[in-house]
Design a protein around this motif. Structure first.
Motif, PDB file in Angstrom:
ATOM      1  N   LEU A 130      36.627  44.810  39.469  1.00 25.07           N
ATOM      2  CA  LEU A 130      37.625  45.081  38.421  1.00 25.07           C
ATOM      3  C   LEU A 130      39.011  45.341  39.024  1.00 25.07           C
ATOM      4  CD1 LEU A 130      35.641  47.351  35.933  1.00 25.07           C
ATOM      5  CD2 LEU A 130      36.413  44.998  35.570  1.00 25.07           C
ATOM      6  N   ALA A 131      39.023  46.131  40.101  1.00 23.87           N
ATOM      7  CA  ALA A 131      40.307  46.459  40.721  1.00 23.87           C
ATOM      8  C   ALA A 131      40.949  45.209  41.324  1.00 23.87           C
ATOM      9  CB  ALA A 131      40.116  47.529  41.797  1.00 23.87           C
ATOM     10  N   ALA A 132      40.125  44.325  41.876  1.00 26.38           N
ATOM     11  CA  ALA A 132      40.657  43.084  42.455  1.00 26.38           C
ATOM     12  C   ALA A 132      41.205  42.180  41.353  1.00 26.38           C
ATOM     13  CB  ALA A 132      39.555  42.368  43.232  1.00 26.38           C
ATOM     14  N   GLN A 133      40.473  42.107  40.259  1.00 29.43           N
ATOM     15  CA  GLN A 133      40.941  41.309  39.110  1.00 29.43           C
ATOM     16  C   GLN A 133      42.284  41.850  38.633  1.00 29.43           C
ATOM     17  OE1 GLN A 133      39.354  38.900  36.964  1.00 29.43           O
ATOM     18  NE2 GLN A 133      40.891  39.034  35.334  1.00 29.43           N
ATOM     19  N   SER A 134      42.360  43.178  38.579  1.00 31.63           N
ATOM     20  CA  SER A 134      43.587  43.815  38.116  1.00 31.63           C
ATOM     21  C   SER A 134      44.759  43.484  39.053  1.00 31.63           C
ATOM     22  CB  SER A 134      43.363  45.330  38.038  1.00 31.63           C
ATOM     23  OG  SER A 134      44.570  45.969  37.790  1.00 31.63           O
ATOM     24  N   TYR A 135      44.534  43.590  40.377  1.00 28.18           N
ATOM     25  CA  TYR A 135      45.631  43.351  41.316  1.00 28.18           C
ATOM     26  C   TYR A 135      46.025  41.868  41.367  1.00 28.18           C
ATOM     27  CZ  TYR A 135      48.421  42.739  45.465  1.00 28.18           C
ATOM     28  OH  TYR A 135      49.440  42.376  46.307  1.00 28.18           O
ATOM     29  N   TRP A 136      45.026  41.003  41.577  1.00 29.69           N
ATOM     30  CA  TRP A 136      45.341  39.600  41.851  1.00 29.69           C
ATOM     31  C   TRP A 136      45.699  38.812  40.597  1.00 29.69           C
ATOM     32  CZ3 TRP A 136      46.371  38.131  46.643  1.00 29.69           C
ATOM     33  CH2 TRP A 136      45.822  38.844  47.704  1.00 29.69           C
ATOM     34  N   ILE A 137      45.176  39.204  39.442  1.00 32.94           N
ATOM     35  CA  ILE A 137      45.360  38.385  38.237  1.00 32.94           C
ATOM     36  C   ILE A 137      46.188  39.107  37.170  1.00 32.94           C
ATOM     37  CG2 ILE A 137      44.178  37.116  36.377  1.00 32.94           C
ATOM     38  CD1 ILE A 137      43.460  35.962  39.090  1.00 32.94           C
ATOM     39  N   ASP A 138      45.792  40.340  36.830  1.00 39.15           N
ATOM     40  CA  ASP A 138      46.346  40.963  35.621  1.00 39.15           C
ATOM     41  C   ASP A 138      47.678  41.688  35.825  1.00 39.15           C
ATOM     42  OD1 ASP A 138      44.051  40.077  34.421  1.00 39.15           O
ATOM     43  OD2 ASP A 138      42.984  41.986  34.629  1.00 39.15           O
ATOM     44  N   ALA A 139      47.812  42.379  36.944  1.00 35.06           N
ATOM     45  CA  ALA A 139      48.940  43.311  37.079  1.00 35.06           C
ATOM     46  C   ALA A 139      50.298  42.594  37.115  1.00 35.06           C
ATOM     47  CB  ALA A 139      48.778  44.150  38.343  1.00 35.06           C
ATOM     48  N   ALA A 140      51.264  43.172  36.399  1.00 30.36           N
ATOM     49  CA  ALA A 140      52.637  42.681  36.504  1.00 30.36           C
ATOM     50  C   ALA A 140      53.188  43.143  37.850  1.00 30.36           C
ATOM     51  CB  ALA A 140      53.468  43.252  35.359  1.00 30.36           C
ATOM     52  N   ALA A 141      54.268  42.512  38.287  1.00 34.81           N
ATOM     53  CA  ALA A 141      54.821  42.809  39.621  1.00 34.81           C
ATOM     54  C   ALA A 141      55.105  44.299  39.800  1.00 34.81           C
ATOM     55  CB  ALA A 141      56.074  41.990  39.843  1.00 34.81           C
ATOM     56  N   LYS A 142      55.614  44.937  38.752  1.00 34.64           N
ATOM     57  CA  LYS A 142      55.976  46.354  38.894  1.00 34.64           C
ATOM     58  C   LYS A 142      54.735  47.247  39.026  1.00 34.64           C
ATOM     59  CE  LYS A 142      56.510  47.224  33.887  1.00 34.64           C
ATOM     60  NZ  LYS A 142      55.274  47.928  33.658  1.00 34.64           N
TER      61      LYS A 142
END
Lengths: 99, 180
Positions: B59-71
């Protein structure tokens, strides 16, 4: 700081991260330049890897793998750098960069 | 008195010894199996925790690599590293109680999760991020499979242990001498 021991969390940062200096103040490149290179040139030393909030592969590869790209022989690195961690996978990963 | 009768008398006199031996053997087997069952239960809980830590990394990898905006990337990166630490710690717990897998499996997981452009300032998302996530899932699956194999290697039924289960029953006929 004991000259023969580099404790990443204590001497460098509790939150190391990023590959290049342009990525942030606690990058692998800065750690390599300011800590690892002078220490390797001086002789044998220990690096304590525990105590940080996590070490990413980009940081580890740039810091430790970067030594080989700078021209240090893998055999010399294996002789001089003693890696200390409760997590054997961290040690295995760094050694995998010294082929 | 005939010799056979003498033997029977002697056996009757010492029948309590046989009873005690059978009881002790039964106690030994039951106690050993209870310990083993408890230990297996404890290991199962650790394995379940390992799976939970592994899911948290996904989940954390999905969040970092795919979901998270740059900020939000720095916070997502920190979260991913923390989750990897937790996963590694859980592997350490299992290692201490005798369940070991190749360290390189965890190395693969970390490299897929935090290698390449990880924490690069101004990183742009690309199709390669999806490939990275797929590889990460594969690496985590390999790790879990190795730990499952370590579990079943220890707790799978071994032919050499089966005799212990029937030992008390096999000794029951000896109790017959007690009724004399």
């Amino acid at each position: 700081m004991d000259n023969s021991v580099i404790n990443i969390a204590r001497d460098f940062s509790r939150a190391p991260g990023g590959r290049f200096i342009s990525d942030g103040p606690n990058s692998g490149e800065r750690f390599r330049k300011e800590f690892l290179v002078p220490a390797v040139q001086k002789g044998a030393f220990q690096v304590v890897l525990d105590g940080t909030r996590g070490l990413g592969s980009s940081f580890l590869e740039e810091a430790f793998g970067g030594l080989v790209r700078l021209g240090f022989a893998p055999d010399l690195l294996r002789d001089r750098v003693v890696l200390i961690s409760n997590d054997p996978s961290l040690v295995a990963e760094i050694k995998s960069y010294w082929h | 008195m005939p010799v056979s009768e003498k033997l029977l008398t002697t056996a009757a006199q010492f029948s309590f010894v046989i009873t005690a031996l059978v009881t002790m053997a039964g106690w030994f087997v039951v106690s050993r199996q209870a310990d083993r069952r408890e230990f297996r239960k404890e290991v199962r809980e650790h394995m379940a925790e390992l799976r939970a830590r592994s899911s948290a990394v996904r989940l954390a990898a999905q969040s970092y690599w795919i979901d998270a905006a740059a900020k939000d990337a720095p916070a997502a990166a920190a979260k991913l590293k923390t989750e990897l630490n937790s996963l590694s710690r859980q592997l350490g717990v299992l290692r201490r109680i005798g369940f070991v897998c190749d360290d390189l499996l965890m190395v693969d997981v970390r490299q897929e999760a935090t290698g390449g452009d990880f924490e690069k300032k101004g990183r742009r998302k690309s199709r390669l991020d999806v490939d990275r996530l797929i590889n990460l899932h594969g690496a985590l699956d390999d790790l879990l499979t190795a730990m499952d194999e370590a579990f079943y290697e220890q707790f799978g039924t071994k032919p050499s242990n089966k005799w212990l289960r029937v030992l008390p029953i096999a000794m029951l006929p000896l109790l017959g001498s007690d009724s004399r």
